[in-house]
Design a protein around this motif. Structure first.
Motif, PDB file in Angstrom:
ATOM      1  N   GLN A  28      22.405 -22.324 -11.218  1.00 32.09           N
ATOM      2  CA  GLN A  28      21.204 -21.699 -10.654  1.00 32.09           C
ATOM      3  C   GLN A  28      20.836 -22.343  -9.321  1.00 32.09           C
ATOM      4  N   SER A  29      20.970 -23.674  -9.250  1.00 31.82           N
ATOM      5  CA  SER A  29      20.669 -24.376  -7.996  1.00 31.82           C
ATOM      6  C   SER A  29      21.604 -23.927  -6.882  1.00 31.82           C
ATOM      7  N   GLY A  30      22.904 -23.796  -7.210  1.00 31.07           N
ATOM      8  CA  GLY A  30      23.851 -23.333  -6.209  1.00 31.07           C
ATOM      9  C   GLY A  30      23.543 -21.922  -5.752  1.00 31.07           C
ATOM     10  N   GLY A  31      23.186 -21.056  -6.708  1.00 34.32           N
ATOM     11  CA  GLY A  31      22.819 -19.690  -6.341  1.00 34.32           C
ATOM     12  C   GLY A  31      21.587 -19.641  -5.460  1.00 34.32           C
ATOM     13  N   ASP A  32      20.585 -20.482  -5.773  1.00 35.02           N
ATOM     14  CA  ASP A  32      19.372 -20.527  -4.950  1.00 35.02           C
ATOM     15  C   ASP A  32      19.689 -20.998  -3.529  1.00 35.02           C
ATOM     16  N   ALA A  33      20.541 -22.036  -3.433  1.00 33.85           N
ATOM     17  CA  ALA A  33      20.900 -22.551  -2.109  1.00 33.85           C
ATOM     18  C   ALA A  33      21.634 -21.487  -1.289  1.00 33.85           C
ATOM     19  N   ALA A  34      22.584 -20.801  -1.931  1.00 35.00           N
ATOM     20  CA  ALA A  34      23.322 -19.750  -1.218  1.00 35.00           C
ATOM     21  C   ALA A  34      22.390 -18.629  -0.795  1.00 35.00           C
ATOM     22  N   ARG A  35      21.458 -18.267  -1.648  1.00 39.29           N
ATOM     23  CA  ARG A  35      20.509 -17.190  -1.330  1.00 39.29           C
ATOM     24  C   ARG A  35      19.606 -17.576  -0.158  1.00 39.29           C
ATOM     25  N   LYS A  36      19.157 -18.831  -0.148  1.00 41.04           N
ATOM     26  CA  LYS A  36      18.316 -19.288   0.966  1.00 41.04           C
ATOM     27  C   LYS A  36      19.081 -19.235   2.288  1.00 41.04           C
ATOM     28  N   MET A  37      20.350 -19.639   2.244  1.00 34.38           N
ATOM     29  CA  MET A  37      21.151 -19.621   3.465  1.00 34.38           C
ATOM     30  C   MET A  37      21.412 -18.195   3.926  1.00 34.38           C
ATOM     31  N   ARG A  38      21.664 -17.277   2.979  1.00 34.51           N
ATOM     32  CA  ARG A  38      21.865 -15.879   3.359  1.00 34.51           C
ATOM     33  C   ARG A  38      20.590 -15.281   3.929  1.00 34.51           C
ATOM     34  N   ASP A  39      19.454 -15.572   3.272  1.00 36.59           N
ATOM     35  CA  ASP A  39      18.185 -15.035   3.758  1.00 36.59           C
ATOM     36  C   ASP A  39      17.875 -15.548   5.154  1.00 36.59           C
ATOM     37  N   ALA A  40      18.182 -16.848   5.399  1.00 39.20           N
ATOM     38  CA  ALA A  40      17.929 -17.421   6.722  1.00 39.20           C
ATOM     39  C   ALA A  40      18.812 -16.760   7.778  1.00 39.20           C
ATOM     40  N   ALA A  41      20.073 -16.512   7.408  1.00 34.61           N
ATOM     41  CA  ALA A  41      20.995 -15.894   8.364  1.00 34.61           C
ATOM     42  C   ALA A  41      20.642 -14.436   8.617  1.00 34.61           C
ATOM     43  N   ASP A  42      20.203 -13.726   7.548  1.00 35.86           N
ATOM     44  CA  ASP A  42      19.888 -12.306   7.697  1.00 35.86           C
ATOM     45  C   ASP A  42      18.550 -12.074   8.373  1.00 35.86           C
ATOM     46  N   GLY A  43      17.656 -13.057   8.275  1.00 34.69           N
ATOM     47  CA  GLY A  43      16.301 -12.828   8.762  1.00 34.69           C
ATOM     48  C   GLY A  43      15.986 -13.398  10.129  1.00 34.69           C
ATOM     49  N   ASP A  44      16.985 -14.014  10.811  1.00 32.29           N
ATOM     50  CA  ASP A  44      16.669 -14.634  12.097  1.00 32.29           C
ATOM     51  C   ASP A  44      16.955 -13.723  13.289  1.00 32.29           C
ATOM     52  N   GLY A  45      17.372 -12.497  13.010  1.00 29.82           N
ATOM     53  CA  GLY A  45      17.571 -11.557  14.109  1.00 29.82           C
ATOM     54  C   GLY A  45      18.927 -11.640  14.773  1.00 29.82           C
ATOM     55  N   PHE A  46      19.765 -12.557  14.328  1.00 32.77           N
ATOM     56  CA  PHE A  46      21.107 -12.664  14.901  1.00 32.77           C
ATOM     57  C   PHE A  46      22.083 -11.892  14.009  1.00 32.77           C
ATOM     58  N   ASN A  47      22.873 -11.065  14.624  1.00 35.98           N
ATOM     59  CA  ASN A  47      23.813 -10.239  13.870  1.00 35.98           C
ATOM     60  C   ASN A  47      25.161 -10.941  13.784  1.00 35.98           C
ATOM     61  N   ASP A  48      25.545 -11.336  12.599  1.00 36.62           N
ATOM     62  CA  ASP A  48      26.868 -11.897  12.376  1.00 36.62           C
ATOM     63  C   ASP A  48      27.780 -10.731  12.018  1.00 36.62           C
ATOM     64  N   GLY A  49      28.440 -10.207  13.021  1.00 40.94           N
ATOM     65  CA  GLY A  49      29.142  -8.946  12.851  1.00 40.94           C
ATOM     66  C   GLY A  49      30.628  -9.078  12.666  1.00 40.94           C
ATOM     67  N   TRP A  50      31.334  -8.107  13.265  1.00 41.25           N
ATOM     68  CA  TRP A  50      32.764  -7.960  13.015  1.00 41.25           C
ATOM     69  C   TRP A  50      33.559  -9.178  13.457  1.00 41.25           C
ATOM     70  N   TRP A  51      33.082  -9.867  14.525  1.00 36.04           N
ATOM     71  CA  TRP A  51      33.872 -11.006  15.002  1.00 36.04           C
ATOM     72  C   TRP A  51      33.922 -12.122  13.966  1.00 36.04           C
ATOM     73  N   ASP A  52      32.778 -12.374  13.327  1.00 33.36           N
ATOM     74  CA  ASP A  52      32.755 -13.409  12.304  1.00 33.36           C
ATOM     75  C   ASP A  52      33.635 -13.022  11.124  1.00 33.36           C
ATOM     76  N   ASP A  53      33.601 -11.729  10.758  1.00 33.85           N
ATOM     77  CA  ASP A  53      34.470 -11.272   9.678  1.00 33.85           C
ATOM     78  C   ASP A  53      35.936 -11.419  10.074  1.00 33.85           C
ATOM     79  N   PHE A  54      36.236 -11.030  11.321  1.00 34.81           N
ATOM     80  CA  PHE A  54      37.620 -11.123  11.799  1.00 34.81           C
ATOM     81  C   PHE A  54      38.068 -12.586  11.859  1.00 34.81           C
ATOM     82  N   SER A  55      37.186 -13.467  12.343  1.00 33.67           N
ATOM     83  CA  SER A  55      37.526 -14.893  12.410  1.00 33.67           C
ATOM     84  C   SER A  55      37.797 -15.452  11.022  1.00 33.67           C
ATOM     85  N   GLY A  56      37.001 -15.014  10.062  1.00 29.31           N
ATOM     86  CA  GLY A  56      37.225 -15.466   8.696  1.00 29.31           C
ATOM     87  C   GLY A  56      38.570 -15.012   8.164  1.00 29.31           C
ATOM     88  N   TRP A  57      38.929 -13.752   8.486  1.00 30.98           N
ATOM     89  CA  TRP A  57      40.233 -13.241   8.043  1.00 30.98           C
ATOM     90  C   TRP A  57      41.363 -14.042   8.675  1.00 30.98           C
TER      91      TRP A  57
END
Length: 439
Positions: A171-200
């Protein structure tokens, strides 16, 4: 935050120190952004003291940038807090689980021991014919069963407490991951196709690097063969371009250094220079033959075309190129191979032989101009090839050969005095030249 946790009582894997290190890096990034925002806002305030439309526009743009950076700071602050909190929970869970490991093992061992004793005394009871002895055995078996059940209950309790520990940690790990996702999704910066491509690319980096290495070898082989078989030159150039393209992808995603990509580009540039120069030299050869025929004709020579052609063919007979002689393959002579390799092509080697040895009809201003053009193109080819070869040799020596040489030397004074600092310096250069677009 995904973490593979054991289902049975066992030590919990994971490194709280590593997670805290990442949290500290996020916190340092947030501090750096904070300092940048503070400096930017100070600069904006300074521009307010001057009357200038340009400075006003600059201040307006800078304000937008500062606001965006400030929102980005929140992402790293939240990520740092989430990771730090999870690291603490992981450390606590590991400590609690470790205490249960010994307790569960002792209870399980005792339970097994009582099971063996119960089986033994049941066999004795089955063999006895004495009622009194049978009654004693029954009482003893009852005592053993109670003790066995007690140990089983203790092991089950340890397992239940372990399950609660792992569930809280999950549960702690899930909460931490959720907080990080919420922070990334809510700051107005779009992590788009380049980040996905870099990950691939990162996931398939080893395969892509292997393909890149194979393409480099194919390009080298085709480029050498194209010296003797010009029809292969376009394929060599295409292979070099594909290699450079893949190198660009790997360099832009931080998988190889930009130095490695630059070497790929140098290979493409060298082939391009050689191809263009060879076409020019081919034209020079045609023009040279025409001017020499015309010069001999003006001098009244009988059949000037035959004379000039014979002059050209005479110096080219000794090239000993790849040919068939009496049904047998005759390989090029070493001298001819060296000449072709030195100027990167048979056409260019032909020109040098004609320029140096074919004299029929030679001379005059136009002939000198054509020879000068041809020699300039030869010089371009040699300089481009030398730059590429030299760059690759330096990179190979400093990146591969020198560290291997230092390993052979061991910890000696002459190593650390000269070679060691050079190797360390180039390793730093390679590291500094490895970064992602957008990082």
């Amino acid at each position: 935050m995904t973490l593979a946790l054991p289902t049975q009582v066992a030590p919990i894997p994971g490194s709280p120190a590593t997670i805290r290190s990442k949290a500290a890096r996020f916190a340092a990034t947030a501090d750096a952004i904070h300092e940048a925002v503070a400096g930017l806002r100070t600069a904006i305030a300074d521009t307010r003291q001057h009357e200038s439309d340009a400075l006003d526009q600059l201040a307006e743009n800078a304000t937008k940038v500062a606001d965006r950076l400030a929102s980005l700071q929140g992402r790293y602050d939240d990520a740092s807090e989430a990771l730090a909190s999870f690291a603490g929970d992981l450390e606590s869970a590991q400590r609690d689980a470790q205490a249960l490991v010994a307790e569960h093992a002792d209870a399980a061992h005792s339970e097994s021991s009582y099971d063996r004793q119960i089986a033994h005394f049941r066999d004795e009871r089955a063999r006895t014919t004495d009622p009194v002895e049978a009654a004693d055995l029954n009482r003893h078996l009852l005592t053993l069963a109670q003790r066995r059940d007690g140990q089983a209950a203790q092991a089950a309790d340890a397992q239940a407490r372990f399950d609660r520990i792992t569930e809280r940690l999950r549960q702690s790990g899930g909460d931490a991951a959720r907080k990080m996702r919420d922070a990334a999704d809510g700051d107005g910066f779009n992590d788009g196709w380049w980040d996905d491509f870099s990950g691939w690319v990162a996931e398939h980096a080893e395969i892509l690097k292997a393909i890149h290495s194979i393409l480099q070898k194919i390009t080298m082989a085709l480029s050498i063969l194209s010296f003797f078989f010009p029809v292969l030159a376009p394929f060599a150039l295409a292979a070099a371009a594909i290699t450079a393209g893949l190198g660009l992808v790997l360099a832009a995603t931080g998988q190889i250094s930009w130095i490695d990509f630059a070497l790929d580009v140098l290979a493409v540039a060298t082939m391009g220079v050689a191809a263009a120069a060879s076409r020019t030299i081919g034209g020079v050869m045609t023009a040279l033959k025409g001017t020499r025929v015309a010069r001999l004709a003006a001098q009244g020579t009988s059949n000037p075309l035959r004379v000039v052609t014979g002059s050209f063919n005479g110096v080219l007979k000794g090239k000993n190129g790849l040919s068939l002689l009496g049904g047998r393959v005759r390989l090029p002579s070493p001298t001819w191979l060296r000449q072709v390799n030195s100027v990167k092509g048979t056409t260019n080697a032909h020109f040098l032989r004609v320029a140096e040895s074919a004299k029929a009809g030679a001379g005059g201003p136009l002939d000198d101009i054509l020879l000068g053009i041809g020699r300039q193109e030869i010089l371009k080819i040699r300089v481009a090839s030398a730059v590429t070869a030299g760059s690759k040799a330096v990179d190979s020596a400093l990146g591969d050969a020198l560290p291997n040489l230092l390993d052979l030397f061991g910890d000696t004074d002459h190593e650390t005095a000269v070679l060691g600092p050079v190797a360390d310096w180039y390793e730093g250069v390679e590291d500094a030249a490895t970064w992602r677009i957008g990082s």
